[in-house]
Design an enzyme around this catalytic site. Structure first.
Site, short mmCIF file in Angstrom:
data_model
loop_
_atom_site.label_atom_id
_atom_site.label_comp_id
_atom_site.label_asym_id
_atom_site.label_seq_id
_atom_site.Cartn_x
_atom_site.Cartn_y
_atom_site.Cartn_z
N THR A 1 11.10 -85.93 -11.13
CA THR A 1 11.15 -86.28 -9.71
C THR A 1 11.49 -87.76 -9.47
O THR A 1 11.40 -88.55 -10.39
CB THR A 1 9.74 -86.00 -9.16
OG1 THR A 1 9.58 -84.61 -9.14
CG2 THR A 1 9.45 -86.56 -7.82
N ARG B 1 8.76 -71.65 -4.88
CA ARG B 1 7.72 -72.50 -5.48
C ARG B 1 7.71 -73.87 -4.78
O ARG B 1 8.74 -74.47 -4.56
CB ARG B 1 8.00 -72.66 -6.97
CG ARG B 1 7.00 -73.55 -7.72
CD ARG B 1 7.48 -74.98 -7.85
NE ARG B 1 6.60 -75.78 -8.71
CZ ARG B 1 6.71 -77.09 -8.86
NH1 ARG B 1 7.65 -77.74 -8.23
NH2 ARG B 1 5.89 -77.75 -9.64
N VAL B 2 6.53 -74.33 -4.46
CA VAL B 2 6.39 -75.66 -3.85
C VAL B 2 5.63 -76.55 -4.82
O VAL B 2 4.63 -76.12 -5.41
CB VAL B 2 5.65 -75.56 -2.50
CG1 VAL B 2 5.42 -76.94 -1.91
CG2 VAL B 2 6.46 -74.71 -1.52
N GLY B 3 6.09 -77.78 -5.00
CA GLY B 3 5.43 -78.72 -5.91
C GLY B 3 4.59 -79.73 -5.16
O GLY B 3 4.35 -79.61 -3.95
N ASP B 4 4.17 -80.74 -5.88
CA ASP B 4 3.28 -81.76 -5.30
C ASP B 4 4.02 -82.83 -4.49
O ASP B 4 3.41 -83.54 -3.70
CB ASP B 4 2.54 -82.48 -6.43
CG ASP B 4 3.52 -83.19 -7.36
OD1 ASP B 4 4.42 -82.51 -7.91
OD2 ASP B 4 3.42 -84.42 -7.53
N THR C 1 4.58 -88.09 -10.22
CA THR C 1 5.57 -87.23 -10.87
C THR C 1 4.89 -86.53 -12.05
O THR C 1 3.88 -87.01 -12.55
CB THR C 1 6.79 -88.04 -11.36
OG1 THR C 1 7.53 -87.23 -12.29
CG2 THR C 1 6.39 -89.33 -12.08
N GLY C 2 5.47 -85.42 -12.46
CA GLY C 2 4.88 -84.67 -13.56
C GLY C 2 4.78 -83.20 -13.18
O GLY C 2 5.56 -82.72 -12.35
N GLY D 1 3.74 -80.50 -11.15
CA GLY D 1 3.25 -80.46 -9.77
C GLY D 1 2.03 -79.59 -9.56
O GLY D 1 1.17 -79.90 -8.74
N1 ASP Z 1 6.20 -83.16 -9.68
C1 ASP Z 1 7.45 -82.46 -9.59
C2 ASP Z 1 7.20 -81.03 -9.26
O1 ASP Z 1 6.28 -80.45 -9.78
C3 ASP Z 1 8.26 -82.55 -10.81
C4 ASP Z 1 8.38 -83.93 -11.41
O2 ASP Z 1 7.67 -84.83 -11.05
O3 ASP Z 1 9.22 -84.13 -12.25
O4 ASP Z 1 7.95 -80.46 -8.52
#
Ligand code: ASP
Length: 305
Positions: free
Chosen positions: A170, A198-201, A221-222, A224
């Site tokens: 992200t 799908r929804v992320g953070d 980031t990471g 989610g």
């Molecule tokens: N956090 C993001 C998600 O889960 C992905 C990312 O940070 O690379 O959508």
């Protein structure tokens, strides 16, 4: 006029270092530098933290090397679905969007939601309708799909083991402007092999993004799924506000909170109202850059473990 700081990330991930060639590393750093510079110039001439985080994130959304806007990861169905959020630390207003398939700059739409909508979060068809009503033009979905991401997607479809791999990266930004205001913005194409819808953070207040002038601005980031369950961005806020930790220790605490139950990659950039910086992750790669006033910019992608 007070201190100003621009701080951005282009994703944190645990990966085989050899998967990032020197050429790719150089291109990533160039992309980070350009995004940093765009945001920093706004702060330097007395502009707002909100404009700075939006500009920096847009720059990375437009750069196909980053997983946001163009270059976003594919869903298993072969679409690119993006999401973003922005938050103003001065007013505690925010705008968030998800399920986007036709919006060139998700962060710009999030900003419009914040400023022009009676709601704070719009998704899918409604978000697109709102974008049209605000005069944005829709982008052909082919714009978002790069050859690199298409290849990744085909590999995932053909390889059951890869289906559960969580590749991701992200983009995000936090800034402190000369007027003492903090802001954050985060934008993503999500994670590799994600399901439709799908929804992320990245679009979740307190999950992947949070800003409050009194305490901090943070962008995560990471993975989610676990970041939103650990409420990582809000955890930075809570640790600094209630435990009076330094921003660095608060961000470290948020990287570690419930890490036994909620396992996965986490990376956090954060700033406090004094302009102190935190760049914490549990990954070996964290694409990140910052610049404090006229000092030399810092740009790196590797974390020392
Ligand atoms: N956090 C993001 C998600 O889960 C992905 C990312 O940070 O690379 O959508």
């Amino acid at each position: 006029m007070g201190k100003y700081v621009m701080l951005i990330h282009g994703g944190a991930v645990t990966t085989d270092p050899s998967s990032i060639t020197p050429e790719k590393e150089a291109a990533l750093k160039e992309g980070l530098e350009a995004a940093l510079q765009g945001g920093w110039e706004i702060l330097n001439r007395g502009g707002t933290a909100l404009d700075a985080v939006e500009a920096a994130v847009m720059s990375m959304e437009n750069n196909e090397l980053f997983n946001a806007g163009r270059g976003g990861m594919f869903t298993l169905n072969g679409d690119v679905e993006t999401e973003s959020s922005i938050m103003d630390g001065a007013t505690l207003r925010g705008g968030a969007v998800s399920g986007l398939k036709f919006i060139k700059n998700p962060v710009a739409l999030a900003r419009l939601v914040m400023e022009k909508c009676k709601h704070t979060f719009l998704t899918a068809e409604g978000a697109h309708e709102f974008a049209l009503a605000q005069g944005l033009t829709l982008q052909d979905p082919s714009y978002f799909k790069t050859d690199e991401q298409r290849e990744e997607w085909l590999e995932i479809l053909q390889d059951a083991e890869k289906k559960s791999a969580n590749g991701h990266d992200t983009v995000g930004a936090v800034a402190l402007d000369q007027h003492g205001n903090l802001a954050c913005a985060t934008s993503t194409g999500g994670i590799e092999g994600k399901l439709r819808g799908r929804v992320g953070d990245s679009c979740i207040y307190g999950g992947g993004s949070y800003a409050n002038n009194e305490v901090c601005a943070a962008s995560c980031t990471g993975d989610g799924e676990i970041i939103m369950l650990a409420a990582c961005a809000h955890e930075v806020y809570a640790l600094r506000k209630y435990q009076k930790l330094s921003i660095e220790k608060a961000a470290r605490g948020a990287v570690e909170v419930y890490a036994d139950k909620l396992q996965g990659d986490r990376g956090i950039i954060a700033l406090d109202p004094e302009g102190n910086i935190a760049l914490e992750s549990n990954t070996n790669v964290f694409r990140r850059a910052y610049r404090v006033e006229e000092e030399e910019p810092f740009v790196d992608i590797w974390m020392k473990k």
